[in-house]
Motif scaffolding. Structure first.
Motif, PDB file in Angstrom:
ATOM      1  N   THR A 137     -78.870-124.528  -2.491  1.00 11.98           N
ATOM      2  CA  THR A 137     -80.068-123.386  -2.101  1.00 11.98           C
ATOM      3  C   THR A 137     -80.629-123.134  -0.966  1.00 11.98           C
ATOM      4  O   THR A 137     -80.732-122.406  -0.338  1.00 11.98           O
ATOM      5  N   ALA A 138     -80.251-124.289   0.177  1.00 13.07           N
ATOM      6  CA  ALA A 138     -79.839-123.186   1.742  1.00 13.07           C
ATOM      7  C   ALA A 138     -79.641-122.024   1.721  1.00 13.07           C
ATOM      8  O   ALA A 138     -80.415-121.545   2.240  1.00 13.07           O
ATOM      9  N   LEU A 139     -78.080-122.263   0.795  1.00 13.96           N
ATOM     10  CA  LEU A 139     -76.915-120.637   0.821  1.00 13.96           C
ATOM     11  C   LEU A 139     -77.890-119.512   0.645  1.00 13.96           C
ATOM     12  O   LEU A 139     -78.196-119.027   0.658  1.00 13.96           O
ATOM     13  N   LYS A 140     -79.020-119.949  -0.534  1.00 15.36           N
ATOM     14  CA  LYS A 140     -79.860-119.159  -1.068  1.00 15.36           C
ATOM     15  C   LYS A 140     -80.973-118.603  -0.031  1.00 15.36           C
ATOM     16  O   LYS A 140     -81.256-117.564  -0.460  1.00 15.36           O
ATOM     17  N   PHE A 141     -81.394-119.758  -0.082  1.00 10.59           N
ATOM     18  CA  PHE A 141     -82.594-119.759   0.585  1.00 10.59           C
ATOM     19  C   PHE A 141     -83.000-118.570   2.015  1.00 10.59           C
ATOM     20  O   PHE A 141     -83.152-117.688   1.790  1.00 10.59           O
ATOM     21  N   TYR A 142     -81.788-118.926   2.557  1.00 15.24           N
ATOM     22  CA  TYR A 142     -81.471-117.912   3.679  1.00 15.24           C
ATOM     23  C   TYR A 142     -80.952-116.378   3.653  1.00 15.24           C
ATOM     24  O   TYR A 142     -81.200-116.009   4.379  1.00 15.24           O
ATOM     25  N   LYS A 143     -80.372-116.232   2.461  1.00 11.31           N
ATOM     26  CA  LYS A 143     -80.334-115.036   1.688  1.00 11.31           C
ATOM     27  C   LYS A 143     -81.432-114.335   1.959  1.00 11.31           C
ATOM     28  O   LYS A 143     -81.391-113.435   2.704  1.00 11.31           O
ATOM     29  N   VAL A 144     -82.149-115.458   0.921  1.00  7.52           N
ATOM     30  CA  VAL A 144     -83.877-114.114   0.073  1.00  7.52           C
ATOM     31  C   VAL A 144     -84.424-113.808   1.538  1.00  7.52           C
ATOM     32  O   VAL A 144     -84.818-112.802   1.263  1.00  7.52           O
ATOM     33  N   ILE A 145     -84.251-115.048   2.973  1.00  3.59           N
ATOM     34  CA  ILE A 145     -85.233-114.288   3.257  1.00  3.59           C
ATOM     35  C   ILE A 145     -85.116-113.672   4.175  1.00  3.59           C
ATOM     36  O   ILE A 145     -85.796-112.916   4.635  1.00  3.59           O
ATOM     37  N   ASP A 146     -83.326-113.786   4.197  1.00  2.00           N
ATOM     38  CA  ASP A 146     -83.178-112.577   5.272  1.00  2.00           C
ATOM     39  C   ASP A 146     -83.093-111.507   4.263  1.00  2.00           C
ATOM     40  O   ASP A 146     -83.861-110.331   4.955  1.00  2.00           O
ATOM     41  N   GLU A 204     -79.061-141.827  11.833  1.00  2.55           N
ATOM     42  CA  GLU A 204     -78.178-142.672  12.236  1.00  2.55           C
ATOM     43  C   GLU A 204     -79.047-143.835  10.883  1.00  2.55           C
ATOM     44  O   GLU A 204     -78.764-144.921  10.616  1.00  2.55           O
ATOM     45  N   HIS A 205     -80.727-144.158  10.964  1.00  2.04           N
ATOM     46  CA  HIS A 205     -81.360-145.148  10.442  1.00  2.04           C
ATOM     47  C   HIS A 205     -82.380-144.635  10.194  1.00  2.04           C
ATOM     48  O   HIS A 205     -83.110-143.278   9.974  1.00  2.04           O
ATOM     49  N   GLY A 206     -83.213-145.359   9.194  1.00  2.84           N
ATOM     50  CA  GLY A 206     -84.058-144.905   7.706  1.00  2.84           C
ATOM     51  C   GLY A 206     -84.062-144.054   6.757  1.00  2.84           C
ATOM     52  O   GLY A 206     -82.481-143.589   6.688  1.00  2.84           O
ATOM     53  N   LYS A 207     -84.195-143.185   6.419  1.00  3.53           N
ATOM     54  CA  LYS A 207     -84.045-141.975   5.716  1.00  3.53           C
ATOM     55  C   LYS A 207     -84.420-140.541   5.821  1.00  3.53           C
ATOM     56  O   LYS A 207     -86.362-140.217   6.177  1.00  3.53           O
ATOM     57  N   THR A 208     -84.178-139.801   4.648  1.00  3.94           N
ATOM     58  CA  THR A 208     -84.407-138.287   5.181  1.00  3.94           C
ATOM     59  C   THR A 208     -86.421-138.444   4.230  1.00  3.94           C
ATOM     60  O   THR A 208     -86.515-139.217   4.004  1.00  3.94           O
ATOM     61  N   HIS A 209     -87.434-137.491   4.641  1.00  3.87           N
ATOM     62  CA  HIS A 209     -88.650-137.506   4.260  1.00  3.87           C
ATOM     63  C   HIS A 209     -88.883-136.007   3.158  1.00  3.87           C
ATOM     64  O   HIS A 209     -89.991-135.569   2.928  1.00  3.87           O
ATOM     65  N   TYR A 210     -87.345-135.666   3.333  1.00  2.00           N
ATOM     66  CA  TYR A 210     -87.413-133.967   2.724  1.00  2.00           C
ATOM     67  C   TYR A 210     -86.704-133.996   1.416  1.00  2.00           C
ATOM     68  O   TYR A 210     -86.150-134.858   0.616  1.00  2.00           O
ATOM     69  N   ASN A 211     -88.086-134.029   0.205  1.00  6.62           N
ATOM     70  CA  ASN A 211     -87.146-133.890  -1.579  1.00  6.62           C
ATOM     71  C   ASN A 211     -87.295-132.739  -2.107  1.00  6.62           C
ATOM     72  O   ASN A 211     -87.902-131.378  -1.385  1.00  6.62           O
ATOM     73  N   MET A 212     -87.494-132.374  -3.581  1.00  4.65           N
ATOM     74  CA  MET A 212     -87.500-130.988  -3.471  1.00  4.65           C
ATOM     75  C   MET A 212     -88.947-130.497  -3.799  1.00  4.65           C
ATOM     76  O   MET A 212     -87.948-129.193  -3.198  1.00  4.65           O
ATOM     77  N   LYS A 213     -89.775-131.108  -3.982  1.00  3.94           N
ATOM     78  CA  LYS A 213     -90.510-130.643  -3.249  1.00  3.94           C
ATOM     79  C   LYS A 213     -91.178-129.773  -2.133  1.00  3.94           C
ATOM     80  O   LYS A 213     -91.569-128.868  -2.050  1.00  3.94           O
ATOM     81  N   SER A 214     -90.985-130.899  -0.790  1.00  3.23           N
ATOM     82  CA  SER A 214     -91.366-129.848   0.275  1.00  3.23           C
ATOM     83  C   SER A 214     -90.053-128.609   0.867  1.00  3.23           C
ATOM     84  O   SER A 214     -90.219-128.132   1.499  1.00  3.23           O
ATOM     85  N   MET A 215     -88.643-128.992   0.278  1.00  5.09           N
ATOM     86  CA  MET A 215     -88.353-128.211   0.548  1.00  5.09           C
ATOM     87  C   MET A 215     -88.339-126.496  -0.531  1.00  5.09           C
ATOM     88  O   MET A 215     -88.717-125.695  -0.781  1.00  5.09           O
ATOM     89  N   ILE A 216     -89.389-126.774  -2.073  1.00  6.40           N
ATOM     90  CA  ILE A 216     -89.773-125.166  -2.644  1.00  6.40           C
ATOM     91  C   ILE A 216     -90.693-125.455  -1.766  1.00  6.40           C
ATOM     92  O   ILE A 216     -90.933-124.086  -1.861  1.00  6.40           O
ATOM     93  N   ASP A 217     -91.818-126.078  -1.022  1.00  6.19           N
ATOM     94  CA  ASP A 217     -92.553-125.411  -0.638  1.00  6.19           C
ATOM     95  C   ASP A 217     -92.677-124.929   1.233  1.00  6.19           C
ATOM     96  O   ASP A 217     -92.964-123.883   0.711  1.00  6.19           O
ATOM     97  N   LEU A 218     -91.330-125.551   1.524  1.00 11.20           N
ATOM     98  CA  LEU A 218     -91.404-124.625   2.572  1.00 11.20           C
ATOM     99  C   LEU A 218     -90.740-123.762   2.062  1.00 11.20           C
ATOM    100  O   LEU A 218     -90.731-122.244   2.686  1.00 11.20           O
ATOM    101  N   ALA A 219     -89.565-123.424   1.194  1.00  9.25           N
ATOM    102  CA  ALA A 219     -89.243-122.121   0.578  1.00  9.25           C
ATOM    103  C   ALA A 219     -90.809-120.988   0.607  1.00  9.25           C
ATOM    104  O   ALA A 219     -90.476-119.478   0.748  1.00  9.25           O
ATOM    105  N   ILE A 220     -91.473-121.184  -0.441  1.00 10.10           N
ATOM    106  CA  ILE A 220     -92.913-120.296  -0.914  1.00 10.10           C
ATOM    107  C   ILE A 220     -93.484-120.305   0.539  1.00 10.10           C
ATOM    108  O   ILE A 220     -93.548-119.123   1.181  1.00 10.10           O
ATOM    109  N   ASN A 221     -93.203-121.005   1.348  1.00  9.00           N
ATOM    110  CA  ASN A 221     -94.475-120.801   2.342  1.00  9.00           C
ATOM    111  C   ASN A 221     -92.883-119.740   3.591  1.00  9.00           C
ATOM    112  O   ASN A 221     -93.841-118.736   3.662  1.00  9.00           O
ATOM    113  N   ALA A 222     -91.745-120.097   4.214  1.00  7.15           N
ATOM    114  CA  ALA A 222     -91.058-119.205   4.846  1.00  7.15           C
ATOM    115  C   ALA A 222     -91.513-117.820   3.402  1.00  7.15           C
ATOM    116  O   ALA A 222     -91.394-116.675   4.570  1.00  7.15           O
TER     117      ALA A 222
END
Ligand code: UDP
Ligand code: MG
Length: 320
Positions: A137-146, A204-222
């Protein structure tokens, strides 16, 4: 001659286990780069754990630490924007709290800054450590945005971590939108840009705060702050459906004539009805798709004209 000031902006959301490690690491880097003064702007993004208290506690030990406290959790992008808005540095570096953005890169970034580069991107050399779905999805995201961004080149696999000069930050802060996506705003602003590459380690510690929804939000915003080109898709859909509809109507008419003039027997008409049902279903789907696309932009227009702030700073506590 006065030393140049470097601002490190770090958003923190429930980073309790990372706070001591992060600050210790940054203190090390600061010690190594004696030619610069440093300030660290830590933005507490409505953490529910002890992140804020820890930060306040560390202000005695680390006199470079400024703490911005947001009034609730606004999200990564907003927390970075809040930190940038109070940065005083000649060079500004947003970085993640989890040390996934190696602070060792700060030195080479500063070297390029001294060579006259106003932007130094930290590019992830590989995404091996990501799950295949995120990689894809990251690959597609940067391709589309570009592709959508026209003359603006959006660098692949560059997130927040980068150095920008005071000049660039001032231009970024001038952008009027309230939906901010830093990684497309910096290339939009432009200026002489260099790049350093790195392999991103695991958190290193703790866990990621990104899930599918926040990534989709980011992509739509971008995408929607970058370009209105997706609106053209509506027109393309309409054109193709129009052609399709034309062909199908002609076929229907021919079949109908063949049927009533008894040249061809009846059963074909049943197929015709079935076809019509399918077409109307298809049309409904396409219409709905078009409508939702319009709705996204309408939503954007709405929030932009609303001019509500992207974040609210509750307080800023400077070191003594
Ligand atoms: N973060 C934040 N607000 C949020 C979510 C994350 O300020 O609502 C911060 C988080 O503390 C970290 C950075 O944003 O410093 C990146 O988050 P994370 O490591 O979870 O993202 P990932 O590396 O998984 O993309
Ligand atoms: Mg991370």
């Amino acid at each position: 001659m006065a030393k140049k000031l470097v601002t490190i902006v770090v958003p923190m959301y429930n980073e309790e286990p990372m706070v001591p490690h992060f600050l210790a690491k940054i203190a090390e880097i600061i010690k190594e780069n004696v030619d610069y003064d440093f300030e660290v702007v830590a933005v507490n993004d409505g953490s529910r754990d002890k992140t804020l208290e820890l930060l306040y506690g560390f202000q005695k030990k680390y006199p470079f630490l400024r703490v911005v406290n947001l009034s609730r959790n606004f999200g990564h992008e907003a927390a970075v924007a809040a930190g940038l808005s109070v940065a005083k540095g000649d060079a500004i570096i947003p970085i993640d709290a989890d040390l996934q953005d190696p602070p060792e890169l700060i030195k080479p970034m500063l070297a390029l800054f001294e060579e006259g580069f106003e932007v130094v991107n930290a590019r992830r050399a590989s995404r091996k450590e990501d799950a295949w779905i995120k990689r894809y999805t990251a690959l597609k995201f940067y391709k589309v945005i570009d592709k959508l961004s026209g003359k603006v080149r959006i660098p692949q696999n560059v997130g927040h971590y980068r150095l920008i000069s005071r000049r660039v930050l001032d231009e970024v802060l001038k952008l009027p939108e309230s939906n901010r996506v830093f990684r497309v705003e910096v290339p939009y602003v432009g200026f002489k840009t260099a790049e350093v590459a790195f392999v991103r380690p695991k958190r290193e510690h703790g866990k990621t705060h990104y899930n599918m929804k926040s990534m989709i939000d980011l992509a739509i915003n971008a995408i929607t702050i970058t370009s209105t080109k997706p609106l053209n898709i509506v027109f393309k859909f309409a054109m193709w459906i129009g052609i399709f509809l034309g062909l199908s109507s002609v076929t229907q008419l021919v079949l109908f004539i063949l049927d009533v003039t008894n040249v061809l027997p009846i059963p074909f008409l049943n197929h015709g009805i079935w076809l019509v049902i399918n077409i109307s279903l298809l049309l409904t789907t396409v219409l709905l798709l078009c409508l939702s696309l319009l709705a996204i932009y309408l939503g954007k227009t709405f929030s932009e004209t609303q001019k509500r702030p992207f974040y609210v700073i509750e307080s800023i506590k400077e070191p003594k």
